[in-house]
Scaffold this motif. Structure first.
Motif, PDB file in Angstrom:
ATOM      1  N   MET A 360       0.842  -1.201   0.000  1.00  0.00           N
ATOM      2  CA  MET A 360       0.000   0.000   0.000  1.00  0.00           C
ATOM      3  C   MET A 360       0.874   1.248   0.000  1.00  0.00           C
ATOM      4  SD  MET A 360      -3.218   0.933   0.141  1.00  0.00           S
ATOM      5  CE  MET A 360      -4.175   2.386   0.519  1.00  0.00           C
ATOM      6  N   ARG A 361       0.411   2.284  -0.665  1.00  0.00           N
ATOM      7  CA  ARG A 361       1.110   3.563  -0.666  1.00  0.00           C
ATOM      8  C   ARG A 361       0.208   4.610  -0.023  1.00  0.00           C
ATOM      9  NH1 ARG A 361       5.484   5.886  -2.294  1.00  0.00           N
ATOM     10  NH2 ARG A 361       5.534   8.085  -2.812  1.00  0.00           N
ATOM     11  N   VAL A 362       0.721   5.254   1.034  1.00  0.00           N
ATOM     12  CA  VAL A 362      -0.042   6.237   1.798  1.00  0.00           C
ATOM     13  C   VAL A 362       0.598   7.601   1.615  1.00  0.00           C
ATOM     14  CG1 VAL A 362      -0.798   6.933   4.096  1.00  0.00           C
ATOM     15  CG2 VAL A 362      -0.751   4.507   3.479  1.00  0.00           C
ATOM     16  N   THR A 363      -0.214   8.588   1.285  1.00  0.00           N
ATOM     17  CA  THR A 363       0.280   9.947   1.066  1.00  0.00           C
ATOM     18  C   THR A 363      -0.325  10.962   2.021  1.00  0.00           C
ATOM     19  OG1 THR A 363      -1.419  10.308  -0.636  1.00  0.00           O
ATOM     20  CG2 THR A 363       0.732   9.532  -1.382  1.00  0.00           C
ATOM     21  N   GLU A 364      -1.410  10.612   2.719  1.00  0.00           N
ATOM     22  CA  GLU A 364      -2.073  11.608   3.564  1.00  0.00           C
ATOM     23  C   GLU A 364      -1.321  11.796   4.878  1.00  0.00           C
ATOM     24  OE1 GLU A 364      -5.827  10.978   5.177  1.00  0.00           O
ATOM     25  OE2 GLU A 364      -5.574   8.874   5.646  1.00  0.00           O
ATOM     26  N   PRO A 365      -1.332  13.031   5.438  1.00  0.00           N
ATOM     27  CA  PRO A 365      -0.607  13.317   6.680  1.00  0.00           C
ATOM     28  C   PRO A 365      -1.176  12.619   7.909  1.00  0.00           C
ATOM     29  CG  PRO A 365      -1.107  15.337   5.462  1.00  0.00           C
ATOM     30  CD  PRO A 365      -1.904  14.243   4.839  1.00  0.00           C
ATOM     31  N   ALA A 366      -2.377  12.041   7.814  1.00  0.00           N
ATOM     32  CA  ALA A 366      -2.973  11.379   8.971  1.00  0.00           C
ATOM     33  C   ALA A 366      -2.173  10.174   9.428  1.00  0.00           C
ATOM     34  CB  ALA A 366      -4.404  10.947   8.645  1.00  0.00           C
ATOM     35  N   ALA A 367      -1.244   9.705   8.618  1.00  0.00           N
ATOM     36  CA  ALA A 367      -0.420   8.552   8.989  1.00  0.00           C
ATOM     37  C   ALA A 367       0.775   8.952   9.847  1.00  0.00           C
ATOM     38  CB  ALA A 367       0.056   7.834   7.729  1.00  0.00           C
ATOM     39  N   ASP A 368       0.983  10.251  10.080  1.00  0.00           N
ATOM     40  CA  ASP A 368       2.170  10.699  10.824  1.00  0.00           C
ATOM     41  C   ASP A 368       2.233  10.098  12.222  1.00  0.00           C
ATOM     42  OD1 ASP A 368       2.843  12.179   8.651  1.00  0.00           O
ATOM     43  OD2 ASP A 368       2.306  14.125   9.506  1.00  0.00           O
ATOM     44  N   LEU A 369       1.116  10.101  12.936  1.00  0.00           N
ATOM     45  CA  LEU A 369       1.117   9.622  14.314  1.00  0.00           C
ATOM     46  C   LEU A 369       1.461   8.140  14.386  1.00  0.00           C
ATOM     47  CD1 LEU A 369       0.680  10.315  17.253  1.00  0.00           C
ATOM     48  CD2 LEU A 369      -1.766   9.885  16.955  1.00  0.00           C
ATOM     49  N   ALA A 370       0.917   7.345  13.478  1.00  0.00           N
ATOM     50  CA  ALA A 370       1.210   5.909  13.474  1.00  0.00           C
ATOM     51  C   ALA A 370       2.677   5.645  13.136  1.00  0.00           C
ATOM     52  CB  ALA A 370       0.295   5.194  12.477  1.00  0.00           C
ATOM     53  N   VAL A 371       3.236   6.398  12.188  1.00  0.00           N
ATOM     54  CA  VAL A 371       4.638   6.204  11.811  1.00  0.00           C
ATOM     55  C   VAL A 371       5.565   6.605  12.953  1.00  0.00           C
ATOM     56  CG1 VAL A 371       6.453   6.960  10.219  1.00  0.00           C
ATOM     57  CG2 VAL A 371       4.174   6.450   9.350  1.00  0.00           C
ATOM     58  N   ALA A 372       5.285   7.738  13.600  1.00  0.00           N
ATOM     59  CA  ALA A 372       6.115   8.187  14.725  1.00  0.00           C
ATOM     60  C   ALA A 372       6.051   7.191  15.878  1.00  0.00           C
ATOM     61  CB  ALA A 372       5.666   9.571  15.182  1.00  0.00           C
ATOM     62  N   THR A 373       4.869   6.661  16.151  1.00  0.00           N
ATOM     63  CA  THR A 373       4.725   5.680  17.221  1.00  0.00           C
ATOM     64  C   THR A 373       5.480   4.395  16.895  1.00  0.00           C
ATOM     65  OG1 THR A 373       2.532   6.604  17.676  1.00  0.00           O
ATOM     66  CG2 THR A 373       3.039   4.465  18.629  1.00  0.00           C
ATOM     67  N   ALA A 374       5.429   3.972  15.639  1.00  0.00           N
ATOM     68  CA  ALA A 374       6.157   2.768  15.233  1.00  0.00           C
ATOM     69  C   ALA A 374       7.665   2.955  15.373  1.00  0.00           C
ATOM     70  CB  ALA A 374       5.789   2.407  13.795  1.00  0.00           C
ATOM     71  N   LEU A 375       8.169   4.144  15.056  1.00  0.00           N
ATOM     72  CA  LEU A 375       9.596   4.424  15.205  1.00  0.00           C
ATOM     73  C   LEU A 375      10.025   4.338  16.666  1.00  0.00           C
ATOM     74  CD1 LEU A 375       9.962   7.406  12.698  1.00  0.00           C
ATOM     75  CD2 LEU A 375      11.089   5.185  12.499  1.00  0.00           C
TER      76      LEU A 375
END
Length: 482
Positions: A360-375
């Motif tokens: 999947m390719r995600v471009t919307e900024p709503a994914a920022d929180l999930a990516v930061a939490t995963a890091l």
């Protein structure tokens, strides 16, 4: 005898100049100019024009005429088009090679034929036998679908005028050839003039025309940018050929919304619709793992739950690597900088990898929180509790900003079994049962501390009213001690 004049045209953007240039001043492409002959005289159209029919009308009289769309029967395809194909419209479908452009349009032609709608499918790349073999693989054939192999556009339009179908499919526009131009098929001039002829044919005859367009290595539709302005609808077929799913998006739609999208799955019998794609990418996920977080992303007007995976490992080199698959590389660097500056984490000696499961390719900024939490989860080697769903945009100051359609994301998450939602602090008029927790956060630091507290057995005792001062009292430093 008039002397033929020549000019040079950039094959990337269509910029015209009287002499050859090494670099295009418009798009910056190198060695992209080719010589083409100018059309000095106005060519005669194959369609007779009647000046008496060209008269202005009142908008009230035109509004009374109801336009009936041609529904293909492929619900996901019709959804993106806005309900079906509008008669007399010109639709352009682009996508990478092998993604399924010819398959979905041939399937649409077969379904039109089953409804008694005559369709003409013209291929400039495959023989009639190859087209028939694909139709047999799709499991259908009827007398209302006519196929033809040709590249001469004038001959194609004459046949279309004689057959009088309701739908004309051209595969592809880059293979069409206009005899009036002394250039090779696929050049900027040929693509532009062929599209202009097809546009005139569609508007004067009322026959809907569907074009397939090739894309460049950058993912843009090949030919001049003018091509996308000429057509009524621009569709983009996306997906990774290593995975079965495909996404159909509308980049431009004069007859409907561009917020819709269609989800398909490539199977042995062709493209199959995915009616409820919310949990499509969570089928193979079980248990908890460090660096894995589920986020809710909007694909058109429908939420899709996506698994974001992060891996933070100590770098063996002097400069750490940053890699993102399915996510914006620049946003990964931005989130790492926010975590370092605002939260005190030290990613300077660690490689960081971000991957979105399923291609999947995600471009919307709503994914920022999930990516930061995963890091952070991978950095501390501590998994995020099961049943947690996070979404929100992260600003440079560390604040978590609101995103669109939070209620829809939460409701779909509840249907899939999620019980804890970490969302931006905004008004969400949503009633849930006692087992569902909607935790609103204002900053990234609050979101990470909520993740930390969710591992405690008494976390349900805390509400957001007392959580913030309690978290600050517990915090002895800027970094988290998992």
């Amino acid at each position: 005898m008039a002397k033929t004049k020549y000019h040079f045209v950039c094959q990337s953007c269509g910029y015209t100049t009287s002499k050859w240039l090494g670099r295009c001043p418009e798009c910056g492409a190198w060695d992209s100019f080719s010589e083409e002959a100018e059309i000095t005289a106005k060519s005669k159209s194959f369609l007779p024009t009647n000046a008496e029919k060209i008269k202005p009308k009142t908008i009230a009289s035109v509004a009374q005429t109801k336009v009936e769309r041609l529904a293909t029967g492929i619900r996901e395809f019709d959804r993106v088009l806005g309900g079906g194909v509008v008669p007399g419209s010109l639709v352009l479908l682009g996508g990478t090679p092998g993604i399924g452009k010819s398959t979905i349009l041939l399937d649409a032609g077969l379904r039109f034929g089953q409804q008694g709608i005559k369709t003409l499918y013209v291929s400039g790349e495959e023989s009639e036998e190859q087209t028939a073999m694909r139709a047999a693989r799709l499991g259908g054939s009827n007398n209302n679908l006519l196929i033809m192999t040709a590249t001469d556009l004038d001959a194609i339009l004459v046949q279309a005028q004689n057959v009088a179908p309701k739908l004309l499919i051209i595969d592809s526009i880059q293979t069409m050839y206009n005899p009036e131009l002394q250039t090779a098929a696929g050049s900027v001039g040929q693509v532009r003039e062929c599209t202009a002829k097809l546009l005139q044919f569609a508007k004067t005859s009322g026959i809907a025309v569907l074009l397939i367009g090739h894309v460049t290595k950058d993912g843009n539709i090949a030919g001049p940018r003018l091509l996308e302005h000429m057509v009524d609808v621009v569709l983009q077929f996306e997906g990774d050929r290593s995975y079965s799913f495909r996404v159909l998006r509308a980049l431009k739609n004069r007859f409907g919304s561009t917020n819709e999208s269609g989800i398909f799955s490539m199977e042995a019998g062709g493209l199959q619709e995915v009616a409820n794609p919310a949990g499509l990418f969570l089928e193979d996920r079980d248990g908890e793992a460090a660096g894995s977080v589920i986020g809710a992303c909007m694909e058109g007007n429908r939420p899709i739950m996506v698994e974001f995976q992060a891996l933070v490992a100590k770098t063996p080199y002097g400069m750490p690597r940053r890699t993102a698959v399915g996510f914006d590389y620049n946003r990964v660097n931005m989130l790492l900088a926010i975590l370092e500056r605002r939260m005190g984490f030290d990613f300077g000696v660690y490689d960081a990898y971000i991957n979105i499961v399923g291609g999947m390719r995600v471009t919307e900024p709503a994914a920022d929180l999930a990516v930061a939490t995963a890091l952070v989860s991978s950095y501390r080697n501590k998994p995020v509790p099961k049943g947690v769903l996070a979404f929100g945009e992260v600003g440079l100051t560390g604040e978590v900003r609101r995103v669109s359609a939070p209620e829809r994301r939460i409701m779909d998450g509840i249907n899939l079994g999620f019980t804890k939602f970490i969302v931006p602090d905004s008004n969400i008029p949503l009633k849930t049962d006692a087992n569902v927790q909607i935790i609103k956060v204002k900053t990234l630091e609050q979101a990470l501390r909520v993740m930390y507290l969710l591992n405690w057995f008494f976390c349900h005792m805390f509400s957001m009213a007392i959580f913030t001062p309690l978290s600050w009292a517990m915090a002895s430093s800027r970094s988290l001690d998992w």
